[in-house]
Motif scaffolding. Structure first.
Motif, short mmCIF file in Angstrom:
data_model
loop_
_atom_site.label_atom_id
_atom_site.label_comp_id
_atom_site.label_asym_id
_atom_site.label_seq_id
_atom_site.Cartn_x
_atom_site.Cartn_y
_atom_site.Cartn_z
N LEU A 63 0.82 -1.21 0.00
CA LEU A 63 0.00 0.00 0.00
C LEU A 63 0.85 1.26 0.00
CD1 LEU A 63 -3.04 -0.71 2.36
CD2 LEU A 63 -3.06 -0.32 -0.10
N ARG A 64 2.05 1.16 0.57
CA ARG A 64 2.96 2.31 0.57
C ARG A 64 3.26 2.76 -0.86
NH1 ARG A 64 8.10 1.11 3.98
NH2 ARG A 64 8.15 -0.63 2.51
N ALA A 65 3.54 1.80 -1.74
CA ALA A 65 3.83 2.13 -3.14
C ALA A 65 2.59 2.63 -3.86
CB ALA A 65 4.39 0.90 -3.86
N VAL A 66 1.42 2.04 -3.55
CA VAL A 66 0.17 2.45 -4.20
C VAL A 66 -0.14 3.91 -3.87
CG1 VAL A 66 -2.34 2.11 -4.20
CG2 VAL A 66 -0.81 0.14 -4.33
N LEU A 67 -0.04 4.28 -2.59
CA LEU A 67 -0.37 5.65 -2.19
C LEU A 67 0.69 6.65 -2.65
CD1 LEU A 67 -1.94 5.09 1.32
CD2 LEU A 67 -3.08 5.87 -0.75
N PHE B 169 -7.82 4.47 -4.69
CA PHE B 169 -7.27 5.62 -3.98
C PHE B 169 -7.09 6.84 -4.89
CE2 PHE B 169 -6.15 2.17 -1.04
CZ PHE B 169 -6.75 2.70 0.10
N VAL B 170 -6.88 6.62 -6.19
CA VAL B 170 -6.86 7.76 -7.11
C VAL B 170 -8.23 8.44 -7.10
CG1 VAL B 170 -6.79 8.43 -9.55
CG2 VAL B 170 -4.98 6.99 -8.60
N ASN B 171 -9.30 7.66 -7.15
CA ASN B 171 -10.65 8.23 -7.11
C ASN B 171 -10.91 8.98 -5.81
OD1 ASN B 171 -11.62 7.55 -9.64
ND2 ASN B 171 -12.54 5.64 -8.98
N LEU B 172 -10.56 8.35 -4.67
CA LEU B 172 -10.86 8.96 -3.38
C LEU B 172 -10.05 10.23 -3.15
CD1 LEU B 172 -11.13 5.83 -1.02
CD2 LEU B 172 -12.97 7.10 -2.14
N VAL B 173 -8.75 10.18 -3.42
CA VAL B 173 -7.91 11.36 -3.19
C VAL B 173 -8.24 12.46 -4.20
CG1 VAL B 173 -5.54 12.22 -3.09
CG2 VAL B 173 -6.08 9.96 -2.16
N SER B 174 -8.53 12.07 -5.45
CA SER B 174 -8.91 13.06 -6.46
C SER B 174 -10.18 13.79 -6.05
CB SER B 174 -9.12 12.36 -7.81
OG SER B 174 -9.60 13.26 -8.78
N ASN B 175 -11.17 13.06 -5.54
CA ASN B 175 -12.41 13.70 -5.07
C ASN B 175 -12.12 14.64 -3.90
OD1 ASN B 175 -14.15 12.61 -6.90
ND2 ASN B 175 -15.10 11.15 -5.51
N ALA B 176 -11.26 14.20 -2.98
CA ALA B 176 -10.93 15.04 -1.82
C ALA B 176 -10.30 16.36 -2.27
CB ALA B 176 -9.98 14.28 -0.89
N ILE B 177 -9.42 16.30 -3.26
CA ILE B 177 -8.80 17.52 -3.79
C ILE B 177 -9.84 18.36 -4.53
CG2 ILE B 177 -7.11 18.39 -5.46
CD1 ILE B 177 -5.42 15.87 -4.82
N SER C 120 2.44 6.46 -5.45
CA SER C 120 2.18 6.72 -6.87
C SER C 120 0.88 7.50 -7.06
CB SER C 120 2.12 5.40 -7.65
OG SER C 120 1.03 4.60 -7.22
N THR C 121 -0.10 7.28 -6.21
CA THR C 121 -1.37 8.02 -6.28
C THR C 121 -1.12 9.52 -6.05
OG1 THR C 121 -2.72 6.14 -5.57
CG2 THR C 121 -3.62 8.35 -5.18
N ILE C 122 -0.38 9.83 -5.00
CA ILE C 122 -0.11 11.24 -4.68
C ILE C 122 0.71 11.89 -5.79
CG2 ILE C 122 1.08 12.76 -3.06
CD1 ILE C 122 0.32 10.70 -0.87
N ALA C 123 1.69 11.17 -6.33
CA ALA C 123 2.51 11.71 -7.42
C ALA C 123 1.64 12.01 -8.64
CB ALA C 123 3.62 10.73 -7.78
N MET C 124 0.69 11.13 -8.92
CA MET C 124 -0.18 11.29 -10.08
C MET C 124 -1.09 12.52 -9.94
SD MET C 124 -2.81 8.39 -11.57
CE MET C 124 -1.61 7.14 -11.12
#
Length: 388
Positions: A226-230, A270-278, A232-236
């Motif tokens: 999950l560390r790598a997933v998050l 997590f891309v969907n969730l973090v993108s919505n939060a932003i 890369s999500t934040i970088a994206m």
């Protein structure tokens, strides 16, 4: 169960004192008991209707998370719910089971009574239609879900080809590659391109929702960090966050566990969730990702924002496919209304649950809970990560 402070305690013999002391287990329908709009008890019929095995899967959740209430079955001249022949007022509703698709039900409010100074309410639910046949067995359900996923995939493929052509020719016109255009025609061309991309997003979203709703059989499972997933999500999403001066922080990034899951689906989640939060946070507000492991091994991740927030009714809408809330539309941000339903389907395909705690102008916390059998290792919990 009844809620006393922060402690859930069972009703004596699980009996409703109001209305003659009738046990909810004795009622020939699904029964949900609410206090402060949260579920505090449910009978066996209710568990089956909600696709749950244990009451703990439902107790504590808001009613709107489980049931979306609609129009009255019969209405009077003022469009209020009218009584049936037995004097009961029914409304159409959709029940969202723990796993699987929403199903139509009828819901009626029973008696209210007081428990420790709090109003407690009983609701009756029955399936709105039944042909008397038994439910499909597991193999038939798996086959049906697979066919649905295939239909979505074929439909998306057939629609993408002409859509890409429309978008491509529209961009040629906008770019004036074959000569200048009048200003009005150029504006029309931009509208064509914008509408094409929006429709393409809807097609892709419908495809993703179909795949995620097809269940665990479609997952490509392996150990996932999950560390790598998050990371890369934040970088994206860094560019969109920077444009709004928003910082995305992960509490204890190094402590994220190794889980057994579909890595592509986890990243999409997590891309969907973090993108919505932003997207729905005002300029300068932070987004925080918290995580922990429960004593029973469940993996919990919260995505917290300080955005516009949603009412209980809006939360129910946001979890429906193509549901767009008023608060989201007021921000002017574009959306398809598929992000959260896709996230919910991904989590449920992994055997977990997704819940939303939100209020207008207070922000939103979306909680992802994965079952203990998804945990491979985590710092302080033994296993591979202690060797890193």
């Amino acid at each position: 169960m009844v809620q006393v402070g922060n402690i859930a305690q069972p009703l004596d013999d699980r009996t409703i004192v109001a209305g003659g002391g009738v046990s909810i287990e004795a009622l020939p329908a699904a029964v949900i008991v609410l206090s402060n709009d949260r579920i505090v008890d449910v009978n066996t019929f209710g568990l089956r209707l909600a696709g749950a095995i244990d009451r703990s899967e439902l107790i504590g959740r808001t009613f709107a998370e489980v049931v979306v209430v609609g129009d009255p079955v019969s209405a009077d001249l003022e469009n209020a719910a009218a009584s049936d022949g037995a004097g009961t007022r029914w409304r159409h509703a959709l029940i969202r089971p723990i796993a699987g698709n929403a199903a139509p039900v009828l819901v009626s409010q029973g008696p209210d009574w007081m428990v420790d100074g709090q109003t407690t309410r009983l609701l009756l639910l029955v399936p709105s239609m039944s042909d008397g046949n038994e439910a499909l067995d597991a193999d038939a359900r798996h086959e049906a879900r697979g066919r649905i996923a295939d239909v979505f995939a074929n439909l998306a493929h057939e629609m993408r080809t002409p859509l890409n052509a429309v978008i491509g020719f529209g961009e040629i016109l906008v770019g004036e590659h074959f000569g200048p255009l009048a200003a009005r025609y150029k504006d029309y061309s931009r509208d064509i391109v914008g509408a094409g991309y929006h429709l393409l997003a809807l097609v892709n979203g419908a495809l993703d929702l179909g795949r995620a709703s097809a269940g665990p059989d479609t997952l490509d499972e392996r150990p996932v960090e999950l560390r790598a997933v998050l990371t890369s999500t934040i970088a994206m999403l860094q560019r969109s966050a920077t444009l709004k001066s928003i910082t995305v922080e992960v509490a204890d990034l190094a402590g994220l566990p190794l889980i057994y899951a579909d890595e592509t689906r986890m990243r999409q989640l997590f891309v969907n969730l973090v993108s919505n939060a932003i997207k729905y946070s005002p300029v300068g507000r932070g987004v925080t990702i918290k995580h922990w492991i429960e004593d029973d091994g469940q993996v919990c991740i919260d995505v917290v924002d300080g955005g516009v927030g949603m009412s209980i009714d809006e939360v129910a809408i946001a979890l429906l496919p193509f549901g767009r809330t008023e608060s989201a539309m007021r921000t002017g941000e574009a959306g398809t209304g598929l992000g959260l339903p896709i996230c919910k389907a991904i989590v449920e395909a992994h055997g977990g649950r997704l819940t939303i705690d939100s209020a207008p102008r207070r922000g939103t916390t979306i909680s992802v809970v994965l079952p203990a059998n998804r945990l491979v290792a985590a710092p302080g919990h033994g296993g591979l990560l202690n060797l890193l």
